[in-house]
Enzyme design. Sequence first.
Site, mmCIF file in Angstrom:
data_model
loop_
_atom_site.group_PDB
_atom_site.id
_atom_site.type_symbol
_atom_site.label_atom_id
_atom_site.label_comp_id
_atom_site.label_asym_id
_atom_site.label_seq_id
_atom_site.Cartn_x
_atom_site.Cartn_y
_atom_site.Cartn_z
ATOM 1 N N SER A 212 0.835 -1.199 0.000
ATOM 2 C CA SER A 212 0.000 0.000 0.000
ATOM 3 C C SER A 212 0.872 1.252 0.000
ATOM 4 O O SER A 212 1.675 1.447 -0.911
ATOM 5 C CB SER A 212 -0.955 -0.047 1.200
ATOM 6 O OG SER A 212 -1.945 0.945 1.095
ATOM 7 N N ASP A 347 -10.461 -3.520 -5.201
ATOM 8 C CA ASP A 347 -9.899 -2.760 -4.085
ATOM 9 C C ASP A 347 -10.732 -1.488 -3.891
ATOM 10 O O ASP A 347 -10.744 -0.615 -4.761
ATOM 11 C CB ASP A 347 -8.439 -2.408 -4.385
ATOM 12 C CG ASP A 347 -7.727 -1.733 -3.219
ATOM 13 O OD1 ASP A 347 -8.410 -1.161 -2.353
ATOM 14 O OD2 ASP A 347 -6.483 -1.785 -3.180
ATOM 15 N N HIS A 378 -8.325 -4.728 -0.544
ATOM 16 C CA HIS A 378 -7.098 -3.990 -0.230
ATOM 17 C C HIS A 378 -6.276 -4.797 0.763
ATOM 18 O O HIS A 378 -6.624 -4.891 1.942
ATOM 19 C CB HIS A 378 -7.429 -2.617 0.338
ATOM 20 C CG HIS A 378 -6.219 -1.726 0.448
ATOM 21 N ND1 HIS A 378 -5.665 -1.090 -0.646
ATOM 22 C CD2 HIS A 378 -5.424 -1.396 1.505
ATOM 23 C CE1 HIS A 378 -4.609 -0.390 -0.256
ATOM 24 N NE2 HIS A 378 -4.440 -0.576 1.044
#
Length: 433
Positions: A212, A347, A378
């Site tokens: 991320s 996501d 995610h």
Amino acid sequence: MTSHDTEVYTVAPEMPAMFDGMKLAAVATILYIIVRCLNLKSPTAPPDLTYQDTALNRFLLKSCPLLTKEYIPPLLWGKSGHLQTALYGKLGRVSSPHPTGLRKYLPMQDGATATFDLFEPLADHQSGADITMVICPGIGNHSEKHYIRTFVDHSQRQGYRCAVLNHLGALPNIELTSPRMFTYGCTWEFAAMVGYIKKMYPQTQLIVVGFSLGGNIVCKFLGENRANQERVLCCVSVCQGYSALRAQETFLQWDQCRRFYNFLMADNMKKIILSHRGSLFYGGSPKMVDADLRRLYTATSLMQIDDNIMRKFHGYSSLKEYYEKESCVHYIHNVNVPLLLVNSADDPLVHGSLLTIPRTLAEKKENVIFALTLHGGHLGFFEGAVLFPQPLTWMDKVIVGYANTICQWEKQKPACQSQGAHAAETKCSDSTS
């Protein structure tokens, strides 16, 4: 009276049938909503891959089958990106192990103290080489998060040493030593950790991994300076958004509940910042004033926090400048080591429009593979049969599988190709002359 009783008597038997019809309609409506919300009709498929036809990429796809096989999430809930994301956010992972490591403290030039955790391998690597994974977690995360612990344990068992950066200010029991904490794209702490590893283990080679926000940091780090790619075998980025400037607009939209996620992440960031209010606001820093603290209390989005707090750590004059300078989109084209970019189509945090960035990059650069899964949410990517997920996720397996394949490629290719691009070209040409 009699006629009235008779009239009631003749209507009453029809009521149960009507109620049965209403019950069936309600059940059908609920089932329809469940099927739609859980996305149960969505098919499973292999990742959608974008890459150029090169010898290395052919070898990767042949030797790392996870990139070409179906990713199959848990049947009942795994096709919902929201549930995958929620489970990652709440639990991290299932039955998470507890790897044992050493915490390292690195003093920075501005008075800050970077920390990272070092985990030694639990087995010999299959290539026989000394390989270290340098890992950058997601926003506000650190080595004690369950998904990091699970990935580290799996990597250790495959023969990798692991160094995990603890984002500045993220650990609740570590006080800040300067009026600064981690930001969206600051690479200073990650660079310090990588420098330490290179110095302490002069024979080791590096696998760079970012999750991320961490994916943005590692790609920016590698692209900032070509010297940062020395001794790096490859890089893997999972679920990053590539451009904060383009992402900020999508985070204010309600589709996929993105505005709600924005609120939740902002609330978490507020808690982290307020836990260090003594160092950030009352430590004599000219960058922060009481007005900034008041604005922080009322912030409901990451953009408000970034504008009022985060950009000021590095003296950016505006939010736009902060997002432009700290996004890897302006640096990632300089990365020349093998690069795997992984995203999920469902996501809820990364809008589909942002995925044109990695896809275009993979079309233009032969060292890049872009893998887009249908499901995974995610940083979820859970696997399992029907209901209960497995401890290891598809994400954990594919990163290690890709790294193993790169190490295998490095071991078997000619020595003249194992150097940097310029050195390899010189050495190979000298050997053939």
